[in-house]
Every structure is written in C-alpha cells, then in structure tokens.
Design a protein around this motif. Sequence first.
Motif, PDB file in Angstrom:
ATOM      1  N   PHE A  62       9.158   7.030   2.392  1.00  0.00           N
ATOM      2  CA  PHE A  62       9.170   8.494   2.380  1.00  0.00           C
ATOM      3  C   PHE A  62       8.794   8.940   0.979  1.00  0.00           C
ATOM      4  N   VAL A  63       7.898   9.925   0.892  1.00  0.00           N
ATOM      5  CA  VAL A  63       7.475  10.461  -0.404  1.00  0.00           C
ATOM      6  C   VAL A  63       7.409  11.979  -0.298  1.00  0.00           C
ATOM      7  N   ALA A  64       8.025  12.639  -1.269  1.00  0.00           N
ATOM      8  CA  ALA A  64       7.957  14.099  -1.360  1.00  0.00           C
ATOM      9  C   ALA A  64       7.513  14.485  -2.763  1.00  0.00           C
ATOM     10  N   LEU A  76       0.824  -1.203   0.000  1.00  0.00           N
ATOM     11  CA  LEU A  76       0.000   0.000   0.000  1.00  0.00           C
ATOM     12  C   LEU A  76       0.863   1.260   0.000  1.00  0.00           C
ATOM     13  N   ALA A  77       1.911   1.286   0.829  1.00  0.00           N
ATOM     14  CA  ALA A  77       2.777   2.472   0.877  1.00  0.00           C
ATOM     15  C   ALA A  77       3.467   2.702  -0.459  1.00  0.00           C
ATOM     16  N   ALA A  78       3.836   1.622  -1.134  1.00  0.00           N
ATOM     17  CA  ALA A  78       4.521   1.745  -2.418  1.00  0.00           C
ATOM     18  C   ALA A  78       3.612   2.288  -3.506  1.00  0.00           C
ATOM     19  N   SER A  79       2.306   2.232  -3.293  1.00  0.00           N
ATOM     20  CA  SER A  79       1.373   2.763  -4.292  1.00  0.00           C
ATOM     21  C   SER A  79       1.175   4.263  -4.165  1.00  0.00           C
ATOM     22  N   ILE A  80       1.647   4.873  -3.094  1.00  0.00           N
ATOM     23  CA  ILE A  80       1.396   6.288  -2.853  1.00  0.00           C
ATOM     24  C   ILE A  80       2.094   7.194  -3.871  1.00  0.00           C
ATOM     25  N   ILE A  89      -3.343   7.130   6.840  1.00  0.00           N
ATOM     26  CA  ILE A  89      -2.029   7.719   6.576  1.00  0.00           C
ATOM     27  C   ILE A  89      -2.234   9.208   6.357  1.00  0.00           C
ATOM     28  N   ALA A  90      -1.468  10.025   7.082  1.00  0.00           N
ATOM     29  CA  ALA A  90      -1.623  11.476   7.010  1.00  0.00           C
ATOM     30  C   ALA A  90      -0.318  12.113   6.555  1.00  0.00           C
ATOM     31  N   PRO A  91      -0.398  13.261   5.865  1.00  0.00           N
ATOM     32  CA  PRO A  91       0.833  13.965   5.499  1.00  0.00           C
ATOM     33  C   PRO A  91       1.509  14.553   6.729  1.00  0.00           C
ATOM     34  N   THR A  92       2.808  14.776   6.619  1.00  0.00           N
ATOM     35  CA  THR A  92       3.543  15.416   7.707  1.00  0.00           C
ATOM     36  C   THR A  92       3.277  16.912   7.679  1.00  0.00           C
ATOM     37  N   VAL A  99       5.083  12.633   2.941  1.00  0.00           N
ATOM     38  CA  VAL A  99       4.472  11.403   3.447  1.00  0.00           C
ATOM     39  C   VAL A  99       5.571  10.584   4.108  1.00  0.00           C
ATOM     40  N   ARG A 100       5.326  10.144   5.320  1.00  0.00           N
ATOM     41  CA  ARG A 100       6.295   9.298   6.029  1.00  0.00           C
ATOM     42  C   ARG A 100       5.535   8.186   6.738  1.00  0.00           C
ATOM     43  N   THR A 101       5.749   6.947   6.314  1.00  0.00           N
ATOM     44  CA  THR A 101       5.190   5.801   7.032  1.00  0.00           C
ATOM     45  C   THR A 101       6.319   5.120   7.793  1.00  0.00           C
ATOM     46  N   VAL A 102       6.017   4.711   9.006  1.00  0.00           N
ATOM     47  CA  VAL A 102       7.007   4.095   9.890  1.00  0.00           C
ATOM     48  C   VAL A 102       6.397   2.842  10.501  1.00  0.00           C
TER      49      VAL A 102
END
Length: 431
Positions: free
Chosen positions: A422-424, A226-230, A397-400, A405-408
């Motif tokens: 991490f996505v910018a 799921l994170a990789a689809s962002i 999942i919320a933006p910083t 975007v940071r998922t941990v």
Amino acid sequence: MVNHNPGRQPPEPLGTAARRAALRLLDAVLRRGEPLESALALATRALPGGPDRGLAHAIAAETLRRLPDLDALIDGATRMRLADDAKARFVLRIALVQVLALRTPPHAAIATVLPLVDGGPKRLVHGVFGSLMRGNAALPDVPTLPAAVAARWGAAWGADAVAGAARAIAVPPPLDLTLRDAGETDAWAARLGGVSLAPGHVRVTDAGPIAALPGFDDGAWWVQDLAASIPARLLAGAGADVLDLCAAPGGKSLQLAAAGHRVTAVDASESRAARLFENRDRIGVAFDVVIGDVLDWAPDAPADGVLVDAPCSATGIFRRHPDVLYRAHDGVVADMAALQTAILARAADWVRPGGTLVYATCSLERAEGEEQAARFLSARADFAVAPVQAAELPAGIAPTAAGFVRTVPGTLADAGGCDGFFVARFVRASG
C-alpha cells in the motif's frame, strides 16, 4: 557378541542434524511467533556448513507453505487427531514435505526424522508415514492458505485475491532488480536476459546465485521487489532534501540518492543498518545514515520530502516469507497499526509546507493501509492526498479511485506477480 558400550547410542543417520534444525525453526515460528529469518542463526548454529543450513531453511519454509495440506494428510491417517503442537505432528510434517515437495527419497526422509522423536512415539510416526507412502499421498498443485488468512483476505480483497495468493505461494517469485542508472534499462534487460516493467527495473527468472549475476560487483543494481520500488518513484518531484525513515536495508534510499536527492536514511536497528551501509558502498551512491528511533529522533530542519516505509505485519511478502501467514494474527496487525500511527504523527511535522509525504507498507491488511491513510487525513487537516497518476507506475499497476496504490495477490500475475503493498502520497499545505 557382547556390547562393551551398552550406554552408547548408535550414530544418527547423516542429515539428521539439518532436520533437527528445521524442527527448531518450525517451533520458533509456530509456537513462539518468531520470524523465520530471525530464528535461523540460533536454530542452525550447530550445523557444520552452508548447505546444511540451506537445507534446514528449505525444509522449514516449504513446510510453512504447505502446512494446511500436510496437516490434512496427517489427520486423514490418524485415528485420534494429534495436537497441533505435538512433536509427532511436527516430525511428520518434516518427513512428508521432504518426499512430496522436495523430492527426498522416502527412506531418507523417515530415517532422518525418527531420531527427533527419541523417547517418543516413533512407532506412530513410522506407521503414519508408511501408510501415507503406500497410499501414494500427494500435495495439491495449488497450496491451501491457512483458514484465518483466507477469511481475512477474502473479506478485504475478494475470492480472486485469495486464489491468487494460493497460486503465488506455490512457485518461487521472480527476481526484481532496481538499476542505479534508469537510462540503461534496455541494455541491462538484454544483458541479464530479463524483462523490464518500468524504467530502472529488470525482472529475471531462474537467476541462480545473485552475486554471480553481471553487474553485481560493479554496483549496477540491487535486489528490490517491483512493488517496493514504487514509494521512492513517487518522490521524484519532492525536491532536494529527503528523509527516508525506517530505511534499512536501504533500497529506497539507494533509489532516491541515485535520482540526485540529498538523502538522510534513518533506522533504529544497528544490525539492519549494517546491510544499508553494505548496499550503499556496493552501489556507490552517497547518502547520510542515522541510527535512531524515529519516535525519539528528530531532524534539525523540515525536509522537502519524507518517505515512511513503516514497520508492519509484512503480510505482503508472504511469497518469500511464508512464516508471516502464521505470525501476523489480528493482535500483531493492531500493534503495528498503532506504531504506524505514532510514526506518521511525528513524520508529518518534518515535512516543510508544500512538501511531500509518502507512506508505504508491505502489508495486505487494510488497517495498515487504507484505514491508516484515512486516520492520518482525519488527524492532519494540513495534509491532502496527492493522487498517484497511472504514468508514474509500472506497467500493469493502476492507482485506486482514491489516488493510492494497492497491489494484491493477482496483481501482475501473468508477469510473475509482485509483493502486496500500500502506498499513499500526501502534500502539506503551503500556508
């Protein structure tokens, strides 16, 4: 009775070859720093079939998940500590993880590893193993992370993230699927018996063989965390022409092409690109593929959108690839960060004025995420952050605060978790 073949060795117990392959895999990861998946073909080439290869991989992967706890058991049962690279330690790890995590009978576990120390301390291995079995040795429900990793992630993300990582590595992650047609999300969730956390996404647990699932042969979906689809979701408004750099195995290219973009997927590795072609053909969407190193290759013209899914330490995918916990030390992170900086510097020039650049890494290291974004903005005054909005992201999942975007570890924990990412998103000035 006279032994007419005094030099002939008795046959090894059935299954020893798979344990020997597991030993080779652990040696490749822990002593030579190789990725587990990359070492698999060579380490298992002497095995007769798929089940034995699968067993060797399972033993090695589970050992890596449980390594600190296995070593604690071994150290507690030896008067003198075995060296970290001692074969006896490696063999004991393999024997213990089979019994304590993979539920192999103790007699089978020890019988199939003793030949691996032929000419070595068999008596020591047998004695330590027997002592631990008699003492009802057990592994903790929640594994212990390597100390260096726990310290690094604790400093970056806090104690809760470290605890979340330990819990995450203890259980198999769910299977995330991205759909070719996001409009059929509800139908596919029902058909697959899964749940959806975003349009075009279905999460399945206890899926079994992937190729046997409904929709695989029809190309209705592909496997993608799921994170990789962002990252590809954030290029929805980027325009018609998109460059997907470092694209293999192709999940993001598939997303972009299915959304109607004209996509050029670029990757330097022919072997990785083979999977990209395979996935493109199965899904049945069209996009161009270029085999080229983005540090040498360049497009003919700037694009409306550029996606940089940069090479990285891959620490964010530790749930499926526990070897990264031991390979991704500070030197590797620094090398990857330098490479990412170089790639971003080139990719930025390929974004047309007013266009969008998305940068992503499956890493839990700030040097490859937040610090990389800061370096880029400092170097390129013609780019600014295009803040990610909550409505663009999967539920939970919320933006910083900075708009990234940071998922941990711990993100979406109640729903099965997701990879560390991490996505910018940046926009290039129009003038």
